[in-house]
Scaffold this motif. Structure first.
Motif, PDB file in Angstrom:
ATOM      1  N   ILE A 182      27.197 -49.051 -10.900  1.00 22.73           N
ATOM      2  CA  ILE A 182      26.046 -48.167 -10.380  1.00 22.73           C
ATOM      3  C   ILE A 182      26.385 -46.555 -10.426  1.00 22.73           C
ATOM      4  O   ILE A 182      26.100 -45.598 -10.353  1.00 22.73           O
ATOM      5  CB  ILE A 182      25.455 -49.061  -9.189  1.00 22.73           C
ATOM      6  CG1 ILE A 182      23.550 -47.799  -9.769  1.00 22.73           C
ATOM      7  CG2 ILE A 182      25.538 -49.299  -7.898  1.00 22.73           C
ATOM      8  CD1 ILE A 182      22.577 -47.394 -10.959  1.00 22.73           C
ATOM      9  N   CYS A 205      17.156 -44.052 -13.916  1.00 24.84           N
ATOM     10  CA  CYS A 205      18.408 -44.862 -13.825  1.00 24.84           C
ATOM     11  C   CYS A 205      19.041 -45.827 -13.506  1.00 24.84           C
ATOM     12  O   CYS A 205      19.040 -46.785 -13.724  1.00 24.84           O
ATOM     13  CB  CYS A 205      19.111 -44.061 -15.145  1.00 24.84           C
ATOM     14  SG  CYS A 205      18.963 -42.597 -16.443  1.00 24.84           S
ATOM     15  N   TYR A 264      18.008 -49.532 -13.373  1.00 25.78           N
ATOM     16  CA  TYR A 264      19.380 -50.515 -13.979  1.00 25.78           C
ATOM     17  C   TYR A 264      19.210 -52.044 -12.519  1.00 25.78           C
ATOM     18  O   TYR A 264      20.201 -53.074 -12.627  1.00 25.78           O
ATOM     19  CB  TYR A 264      20.619 -49.875 -13.451  1.00 25.78           C
ATOM     20  CG  TYR A 264      21.859 -50.493 -13.500  1.00 25.78           C
ATOM     21  CD1 TYR A 264      22.913 -51.062 -14.308  1.00 25.78           C
ATOM     22  CD2 TYR A 264      22.337 -50.932 -12.388  1.00 25.78           C
ATOM     23  CE1 TYR A 264      23.922 -51.672 -14.204  1.00 25.78           C
ATOM     24  CE2 TYR A 264      23.805 -51.586 -11.496  1.00 25.78           C
ATOM     25  CZ  TYR A 264      24.700 -52.262 -13.174  1.00 25.78           C
ATOM     26  OH  TYR A 264      25.237 -52.499 -13.240  1.00 25.78           O
TER      27      TYR A 264
END
Length: 304
Positions: free
Chosen positions: A231, A288, A292
Motif C-alpha cells: 500500500i 484505491c 485495497y
C-alpha cells in the motif's frame, strides 16, 4: 462505585490522548488539509496562473464542454483518460514486479552468509539515491548513441535501441523498480526477522519441502507487513511524476495524472482546471487505498 471510577479514568485518558494529539493535528491541518481545501476551492473557479482570483464556475471544470468528464464529444477528456491509464498501468506493473523482487531479496538477506551486512548496504544504495538523480542517471545509461547499455549491446553485436523512445513506459518502470525495490525489501526483511524460529525448526524436523514452508509458513506470517509495503508503494506509484518527467517529459504514452496536473497549471496556465484534476487524483488515490484495505481486511478475517 468501581464502575464510576473506571469511567472517570477512561475519560481522563481520552482527554490526555487528545491533548497529546492536538499539536500533530494542528500541523497536519496546516500542511495537508489547508492546501487540499484551497485546491478544492480553486477547482470550482476559472483561476489562471496570472489571475488566481478567478470567478466561481461551479463544477464546470469537472463536468462540461471544457471539463474532465462528459465533454460533449466523449464522457472523459482524452488527455486526462490517457494520464489515468498510464498511471494505473505504471502502478500495477511496477508494484507487482517490485513485490516479487523485494520478497526474493529479503529472503536472501534473511539467510546467514558471510558478508551479509555488505550485501545489505549495497542493496539499499539505489533507495538512498534521490529519484531525480537516479532517473537522470538511467536516462544517460539508456541513451541510444553514447549510453553504456547500448555500448554493451553494440559490443555484443546487437543493434542499438532507443529505449526511452521505443519503450518509454518500460524504461520508466525499470528505473522505478531499481529505485524502490530496496524499500519494500527492507520492510519485508524486518517482518522476516520477527518470525519465530520454532516453526522452521519443526518443518525441518518433519522434512517439509522449502517451497511448502514458504507458502504455508513464511507467507502467511508476513502477510500483514507485505500489505503495508504494497500500500505504501501503491500510493507512491499513483502520484508518480518526477521519474516520468525527467526521462520522457510529458509525452502522451507516459504522462501521469500528476504530470497532467502540472502541464495544465504551469504550461497552459489553467489553475482551476488543473486543481480539478488534482482533486480527482486525490479521490482516485483515496478510493484505491480504501478498496485495497477493505480487500486486505476481508482476506485477513477469512484466513484460517
Amino acid at each position: 462505585m468501581v464502575r464510576t471510577a473506571d469511567t472517570g479514568l477512561a475519560r481522563q485518558r481520552r482527554r490526555s490522548a487528545w491533548l497529546f494529539l492536538a499539536p500533530m493535528l494542528a500541523v497536519l491541518a496546516l500542511v495537508a488539509f489547508e492546501p487540499l481545501a484551497r485546491s478544492l476551492w480553486l477547482s470550482l473557479t476559472d483561476a489562471k496562473i496570472d489571475k488566481l482570483a478567478g470567478r466561481f464556475v461551479g463544477i464546470e471544470n469537472y463536468v462540461g464542454e471544457y471539463g474532465l468528464f462528459f465533454t460533449g464529444e466523449s464522457w472523459i477528456d482524452p488527455a486526462w483518460a490517457a494520464a489515468v491509464v498510464n498511471t494505473l498501468r505504471f502502478a500495477l506493473v511496477s508494484v507487482s514486479i517490485e513485490t516479487v523482487l523485494a520478497f526474493a531479496i529479503a529472503l536472501v538477506l534473511n539467510a546467514e552468509f558471510r558478508g551479509r551486512s555488505l550485501v545489505t548496504a549495497a542493496v539499499l544504495v539505489p533507495w538512498a539515491v534521490p529519484t531525480v538523480v537516479s532517473a537522470k542517471l538511467w536516462d544517460w545509461m539508456l541513451q541510444q548513441q553514447f549510453g553504456v547499455v547500448n555500448f554493451a549491446l553494440a559490443a555484443l553485436g546487437h543493434e542499438r535501441i532507443a529505449f526511452t523512445t521505443d519503450y518509454p513506459m518500460w524504461s520508466v518502470v525499470l528505473v522505478d523498480v531499481w529505485k524502490t525495490t530496496p524499500f519494500m525489501a527492507l520492510l519485508i526483511l524486518a517482518a522476516l526477522k520477527m518470525l519465530p524460529s520454532d516453526c522452521y525448526e519443526a518443518a525441518l524436523v518433519d522434512g517439509v519441502h522449502p517451497v511448502k514452508v514458504f507458502f504455508r509458513v513464511t507467507l502467511p506470517l508476513v502477510k500483514q507487513a507485505l500489505m503495508v509495503a504494497v500500500i505504501f508503494r501503491l500510493l507512491d506509484a499513483l502520484r508518480v511524476f518526477d521519474v516520468i518527467y525527467v526521462m520522457t517529459g510529458s509525452t502522451g504514452s507516459t504522462i501521469s495524472m500528476s504530470g497532467f496536473v502540472r502541464d495544465q497549471m504551469m504550461e497552459n496556465g489553467y489553475v482551476g482546471f488543473g486543481s480539478a484534476a488534482s482533486t480527482v487524483l486525490f479521490v482516485i488515490i483515496a478510493a484505491c487505498t480504501l478498496l485495497y484495505m477493505k480487500v486486505a481486511r476481508v482476506r485477513a478475517e477469512g484466513a484460517p
